[in-house]
Write an enzyme that holds these catalytic residues in place. Structure first.
Site, short mmCIF file in Angstrom:
data_model
loop_
_atom_site.label_atom_id
_atom_site.label_comp_id
_atom_site.label_asym_id
_atom_site.label_seq_id
_atom_site.Cartn_x
_atom_site.Cartn_y
_atom_site.Cartn_z
N HIS A 126 -0.36 0.85 -3.62
CA HIS A 126 0.46 0.30 -2.54
C HIS A 126 0.91 -1.13 -2.89
CE1 HIS A 126 1.59 -0.17 1.80
NE2 HIS A 126 1.31 -1.44 1.55
N GLU A 127 -0.06 -1.97 -3.26
CA GLU A 127 0.29 -3.36 -3.56
C GLU A 127 1.16 -3.44 -4.82
OE1 GLU A 127 -0.16 -5.51 -1.30
OE2 GLU A 127 -1.52 -4.28 -0.07
N HIS A 155 4.70 -3.05 -3.87
CA HIS A 155 5.29 -4.32 -3.40
C HIS A 155 5.66 -5.21 -4.59
CE1 HIS A 155 4.86 -3.94 0.91
NE2 HIS A 155 3.56 -3.70 0.85
N GLU A 166 8.08 -2.15 2.48
CA GLU A 166 7.11 -1.09 2.77
C GLU A 166 7.58 0.24 2.19
OE1 GLU A 166 4.48 -2.41 3.95
OE2 GLU A 166 3.25 -0.68 4.49
#
Lengths: 499, 499
Positions: A263-264, A267, A293
């Site tokens: 997830h990170e 980003h 997101e």
């Protein structure tokens, strides 16, 4: 052109100060010794204030005025025209808000945060209630600086989704809600999926190493980033050449680091992919929170929770964790990491239930601002919606209305971007699958370079040059549209749960 | 009082920005990914410039003027009077220097640093020479901003040792030089001490842990600090509540981390010991570089290389490293860590030779500024003095005139503070031993709390409230005086080398 160069130079300085603020924050959450908190608070407050003064300076205002005719003669989609537009937007938003409000807001939220922490610990909403009342009142005042508006919530939302209106989000969510509620009902009628193997004990260093292996394959460039541990994982940008991620590793919850790391990295890949020509300008970041997101959720879910992904990585995963999953088949593992189970906590929610946690929060934020809901009645309204949407009622406020930090920090308008991000991720994915018909096979071979190149080409390189809806339009031909995500959910879970 | 409060508030903001600059620097040397260098350079440059503008602002100047009568009526030793004095000093020094010079100096030293790196790598002074010529010329211009002066070197020195004059340092060094040169001659006539066990292979983590154990006993407070790895170890202050150290661990040079850790902890204990009433003021730091070095060298040498220290720690050290020192007696170990051997590299020099490395540099700096030595003749002058003072001649410039980074950064006036620090450490130690007659026994029991309490009481708590010579006067009754250090060296080495 002198005025433009001067504006660019000021913008560069602002980005530099921002970079220092980012580092003060990153360090606070990774390495700062506890005793440094007071000094750090002072430094953050002084630099944030300085940043505000720089952005709203008379000089910036004058330059923006002087540049109006220049801007009018520019290609409106040129980098320069967009730069002026982005700076003007930020300037005009900031100067509308009184300094008195800013000071009061900082004071109230500092106190509110402590009260929230205590209230959450004791599971006692009444400790937080008077502070939240002040915050709601201040957020209403904030909207009033931007009057007239179509909806009192619009100015809140606009801080995170430039140009987006409350009515648009409500229309989108109204489409999503019934489909997801009904999907969840059908799923929970099925046999419960076994995911007990995800709660076995996994070596922390091996978990870390596996995550590193995955995101290195994604294309995360360690020359321009690093990963550290943090209690609440986040991504931080210090400039186009230094975007760092953090992760949390829990021995008996392997999914936390596994999907959190992806997830990170999602980003970070976004910010690292911004075109170098936008370096040291306010366009060197994501287009909005929802767009951000969409990237993190894409790598975490559409890639990381997909069957092709695990076709490639599962043998490696089993090799690393033979005691935990050596005897678990790929099919079982895949079902396990995609288990749907309505629960109390948003950050632990699966793909099928997540958006409902968000809708509930949006509705409550709107009701609070409109004044149709009193803060004292918030816990009850929360629990009511949890029952209606997810079929579960939190046993106490700590795992209910007090679970998230956002409101204690005065953040209203942020929550919907999480759900919008999910929707955009699937919307982009539809186009990607058309453009890269072989993608599933590539992923099943552990190859992500075509996917990353596509994202760079269509999303990343533009940074915040375009507004989010504009960018989504450019890529997909329509505004943010929930259908692709709903189709994705239904297809995925129909297969897993044999619906 | 409004003016004073406003000045304090501005000073607080300046300290906050300084804290951010400190963090940008710390991160650059510890965790920053290589690709972040360009962004970091921009951020550091913008914030340093901002700092300069804040310190030299018209408002600060006006407040200092308006406060003159107030200051005149104050107890000159009160915190407030001293705060005004310290701020006035910094303001007046900074406003004298032209912005043109500051910009040129930044440009020249950036280029010079790269040239120095290349020159050192290739051991070719000619690569660095033209850059050093520019730097010498700029440093001379710097002095001219402060004309009239007794000596062209005075303004350089004053940046690091407020109030100190070149003539004073020369007088001190003239006392020191012959004594140390003669001591070294007597020592090198003796049998060479065996310290081969210090170059065995020591586990890196065990080295780290041992250092942590030592400085924890010293009283380093991990709630207000931390230790990280850095190629060139340093101590960094982010405020009175957050002072961090760094260390370098080399497997086959155990002394590097061992004494380096104690050295940096000495610096950190100083800054952590500043009285809280000086928090967020420019007095919240050491009185000068020499005073700082007196603290680091005291913990490293007077404590860390003493026999009582190792009476306590050696059994633990042997237990941790049985293969390396299990059969080495305490006496042999003690002699090994105190071995005297003239060598080329300053940072590796022992206590008996260290000051001579410094004197050589001071003499060359002065000669360069006076113009009595041309930059092109520097290597020869260097080697000549190495032979005269230490009896060794560097085989090449890389381990000779190019070994230190300081000149490439444009730093003149810094070197003498290292030697002055050694002298002050022994001067303080004389008083300490009178005040704490049981200290040796305490150290031999691993107890350092009385020593730390003494240092806090007499040195640390004042921060930069007093000028270095003033502080040394207050504590010892005289100015910086080399005799205690010379006595210490002679006593110590007479015993070790049976002179």
């Amino acid at each position: 052109m002198d005025n433009l160069n001067r504006l660019k130079s000021l913008a560069g300085e602002i980005m530099d100060i921002q970079s220092a603020v980012a580092l003060l924050g990153w360090d606070q959450q990774t390495y700062m010794p506890p005793g440094g908190a007071e000094d750090r608070g002072d430094a953050l407050s002084t630099l944030s204030n300085l940043l505000h003064l720089k952005i709203t300076s008379i000089e910036v205002g004058q330059l923006l005025e002087d540049l109006r005719p220049v801007q009018a003669g520019m290609d409106p989609d040129s980098d320069d025209a967009r730069l002026i537009k982005v700076i003007r937007r930020e300037f005009e938003k900031r100067v509308k808000v009184s300094s008195e409000w800013v000071i009061e807001f900082a004071k109230v939220t500092t106190m509110a945060h402590s009260a929230w922490e205590e209230g959450k610990k004791k599971s006692d909403f009444s400790i937080f209630q008077p502070h939240l009342e002040k915050i709601v009142s201040l957020r209403r005042d904030y909207s009033s600086f931007f009057a007239p508006f179509d909806h009192v919530y619009d100015p809140q939302l606009d801080d995170f989704e430039p140009g987006m209106k409350t009515a648009e989000v409500q229309a989108i969510f109204n489409e999503v809600r019934p489909v997801q509620v009904s999907l969840i009902k059908r799923i929970t009628a099925q046999t419960v999926v076994d995911d007990s193997f995800l709660r076995a004990s996994y070596d922390e260093k091996d978990q870390w190493d596996f995550g590193v292996e995955v995101i290195t394959r994604f294309g995360y460039d360690w020359n321009h980033g690093r990963q550290d541990k943090a209690v609440h994982p986040f991504t931080q940008t210090f400039g186009i050449g230094d975007v760092r991620i953090t992760t949390r590793v829990e021995p008996s919850r392997v999914a936390t680091a596994l999907f959190g790391t992806m997830h990170e990295a999602g980003h970070a890949l976004y910010e690292l992919g911004v075109d170098r020509s936008l370096r040291r300008t306010p366009m060197a970041s994501g287009a909005s929170m929802a767009l951000h997101e969409s990237q993190s959720r894409m790598w975490e879910n559409l890639v990381g929770r997909s069957l092709p992904f695990w076709k490639f990585f599962y043998p490696r995963f089993q090799e690393m964790f033979p005691d935990q999953v050596g005897k678990v088949s790929l099919a079982t593992f895949y079902r396990g990491i995609n288990k749907v189970q309505p629960s109390f906590i948003r950050v632990e929610a699966d793909e099928a239930t997540y958006n409902l946690h968000i809708m509930l929060r949006l509705e409550l934020e709107i009701a609070l601002l409109e004044g149709s809901l009193a803060v004292k009645d918030l816990p009850q309204a929360w629990n009511q919606r949890m029952r209606d949407y997810l079929g579960v009622i939190p046993p106490n406020d700590s795992v209910g209305v007090l679970q998230d930090v956002h409101w204690s920090g005065g953040s209203f308008g942020y929550f919907p971007t999480y759900a919008l991000g999910n929707l955009v991720s699937a919307q982009l994915w539809e186009v990607i699958q058309k453009d890269l018909p072989d993608l599933d096979n590539q992923i099943a071979r552990g190859e992500f370079s075509d996917l990353l190149a596509w994202l760079r080409q269509h999303v990343h390189r533009f940074g915040a040059k375009f507004e989010p809806q504009e960018l989504v339009q450019m890529i997909t031909g329509s505004n943010i549209n929930p259908q692709p995500y709903l189709t994705y959910l239904q297809d995925k879970y129909s297969e897993i749960y044999h619906l």
